[in-house]
Design an enzyme around this catalytic site. Structure first.
Site, mmCIF file in Angstrom:
data_model
loop_
_atom_site.group_PDB
_atom_site.id
_atom_site.type_symbol
_atom_site.label_atom_id
_atom_site.label_comp_id
_atom_site.label_asym_id
_atom_site.label_seq_id
_atom_site.Cartn_x
_atom_site.Cartn_y
_atom_site.Cartn_z
ATOM 1 N N GLY A 47 2.508 2.815 10.168
ATOM 2 C CA GLY A 47 3.146 3.367 10.481
ATOM 3 C C GLY A 47 3.588 3.725 11.848
ATOM 4 N N ASN A 56 0.634 -0.924 -0.420
ATOM 5 C CA ASN A 56 -0.068 -0.369 -0.024
ATOM 6 C C ASN A 56 0.826 0.975 -0.215
ATOM 7 O OD1 ASN A 56 -2.332 2.402 0.955
ATOM 8 N ND2 ASN A 56 -2.331 1.495 2.633
ATOM 9 N N SER A 67 3.444 -1.793 10.510
ATOM 10 C CA SER A 67 5.066 -2.135 10.200
ATOM 11 C C SER A 67 5.058 -3.225 10.224
ATOM 12 C CB SER A 67 5.405 -1.433 12.338
ATOM 13 O OG SER A 67 4.688 -0.537 12.315
ATOM 14 N N GLU A 92 -5.240 -4.726 10.558
ATOM 15 C CA GLU A 92 -4.781 -4.010 10.553
ATOM 16 C C GLU A 92 -4.604 -2.494 12.051
ATOM 17 O OE1 GLU A 92 -2.968 -2.668 6.980
ATOM 18 O OE2 GLU A 92 -4.201 -1.391 7.606
ATOM 19 N N LYS A 121 0.033 4.541 -0.853
ATOM 20 C CA LYS A 121 -0.345 5.322 -0.187
ATOM 21 C C LYS A 121 0.153 6.757 -0.449
ATOM 22 C CE LYS A 121 0.026 3.277 4.430
ATOM 23 N NZ LYS A 121 0.206 3.500 6.400
ATOM 24 N N GLU A 148 -6.828 4.724 7.760
ATOM 25 C CA GLU A 148 -5.968 6.615 7.543
ATOM 26 C C GLU A 148 -7.696 7.268 6.648
ATOM 27 O OE1 GLU A 148 -2.684 6.295 5.429
ATOM 28 O OE2 GLU A 148 -1.720 5.020 7.398
ATOM 29 N N HIS A 177 -9.853 1.736 5.077
ATOM 30 C CA HIS A 177 -7.751 1.762 5.208
ATOM 31 C C HIS A 177 -8.136 3.029 6.818
ATOM 32 C CE1 HIS A 177 -3.859 2.910 6.537
ATOM 33 N NE2 HIS A 177 -3.355 1.751 5.791
HETATM 34 P P1 PGA Z 1 2.688 0.446 7.836
HETATM 35 O O1 PGA Z 1 1.339 0.717 7.059
HETATM 36 O O2 PGA Z 1 3.017 -0.817 6.862
HETATM 37 O O3 PGA Z 1 3.835 1.467 7.114
HETATM 38 O O4 PGA Z 1 2.411 0.744 9.027
HETATM 39 C C1 PGA Z 1 0.547 -0.356 6.709
HETATM 40 C C2 PGA Z 1 -0.601 0.162 6.022
HETATM 41 O O5 PGA Z 1 -1.451 1.149 6.272
HETATM 42 O O6 PGA Z 1 -1.851 -0.816 5.684
#
Ligand code: PGA
Length: 257
Positions: A178, A10, A218, A172, A12, A102, A100
Site C-alpha cells: 500500500g 485482495n 504494490s 509480502e 481488503k 495487516e 496478512h
Molecule cells: P497492495 O496490497 O497491492 O495495495 O500493496 C497488497 C496486499 O496487502 O496484499
C-alpha cells in the site's frame, strides 16, 4: 516443473456486495479464454460480498476462484463477530488468506494464531494463502531472511501438507504494501526462493518444486511483467490495483503484454 501462476485480488475492507459484483463483471469483460488458461484468477472480497460473488461465479460460470481474507481458528462457538472456516467452505471458498501483515499489525496476530488459522483452513479442505514478510526495519537490519523463515516455520508447525496444491505462500514485504514502493524484482525473487527452500526443508523437494509463491506489495500493471518474469515468482497477491477492474485485468493479461 510448470507452475500455474496464481493471481489473487485482495480487496481488503473495500467494495460492498453490489460494488463487488460490478468489479467482477467489468473484470471478466476485459479477459479472454487465454488469460484464464495462463493463470488461475481469484478474488478475495470482504465476507459480506462472498455469497454474491459465489452466486455470480456459479450463475455465469466464470473461471474465477473465490477467496476469503481471514477466518477464525475454531469451527464454531462463542466468538462474536468472527467467521469460521466451515462457513467459508460452504460458500465454495477455495482460498483463505492467513496471516496478512495487516492482521499481524493491527490485530496482533502472532505466528501461533496464524498457525491455528492455517490448520482450520486445511481441516476444511481449502488452501491457505499464507502471508509472510519483513518490515523495513528488519530488512535494513539484515534480518529479512530470518524473519520470513521464522514466520513460515511458526505458521506451518504441525500442518500436514501432502501436495503442493494444498498451500500457497505470499511473500509480502510490509514496507511495500500500500506504499507504492515495490521490492525490486531481484529482491522479490530472492525472497520467494527463500520461501521455497524453507518449504522444501519442511515438506520435501517435490512439494517445494510445485509450490506457488506469490509476491505482494504494490503490484501494478507497470511492474507485473518484470515480477512474473522471475523464476521463483508464481503470481501475485494484489491489493489496491485489484479494486480497479481495468488495472487488475491488465495484471491478469501479463502473459501477453
Ligand atoms: P497492495 O496490497 O497491492 O495495495 O500493496 C497488497 C496486499 O496487502 O496484499
Amino acid at each position: 516443473m510448470e507452475r500455474r501462476p496464481l493471481l489473487a485480488g485482495n480487496w481488503k475492507m473495500n467494495l460492498d456486495h453490489l460494488e463487488a459484483i460490478q468489479v467482477v463483471q467489468q473484470l471478466v469483460y476485459h479477459l479472454e479464454a487465454e488469460d484464464y488458461d495462463a493463470s488461475e484468477l481469484v478474488v478475495c472480497p470482504a465476507h459480506t460480498a462472498l455469497r454474491s460473488i459465489q452466486t455470480l461465479i456459479e450463475g455465469d460460470r466464470l473461471r474465477i476462484g473465490l477467496g476469503a481474507q481471514d477466518c477464525h481458528w475454531e469451527d464454531g462457538g462463542a466468538y462474536t463477530g468472527e467467521v469460521s472456516a466451515p462457513m467459508l467452505a460452504k460458500l465454495k471458498v477455495a482460498y483463505v488468506i492467513c496471516g496478512h501483515s495487516e492482521r499481524r499489525q493491527h490485530f496482533g496476530e502472532s505466528d501461533e494464531v496464524v498457525n491455528r488459522k492455517v490448520k482450520a483452513v486445511r481441516r476444511h479442505e481449502m488452501t491457505p494463502i499464507l502471508c509472510v514478510g519483513e518490515t523495513l526495519e528488519q530488512r535494513e537490519a539484515g534480518q529479512a531472511e530470518d524473519i520470513v523463515v521464522g514466520q513460515l516455520r511458526g505458521s506451518l508447525a504441525g500442518v500436514g501438507i501432502t501436495a503442493s496444491s494444498e498451500l500457497v505462500v505470499a511473500y509480502e514485504p510490509v514496507w511495500a504494501i500500500g506504499t507504492g514502493r515495490t521490492a525490486s524484482a531481484a529482491d522479490a525473487n530472492e525472497m520467494c526462493g527463500v520461501v521455497r527452500r524453507t518449504v522444501g526443508e519442511l515438506y520435501g523437494a517435490e512439494i517445494a518444486e510445485g509450490l506457488r509463491v506469490q509476491y505482494g506489495g504494490s503490484v501494478k500493471p507497470g511492474n507485473i511483467v518484470e515480477l512474473m518474469g522471475r523464476p521463483e515468482i508464481d503470481g501475485a497477491l494484489v491489493g489496491g490495483a485489484s479494486l480497479d477492474p481495468e488495472d487488475f485485468a491488465v495484471i491478469c493479461r501479463h502473459h501477453r503484454l
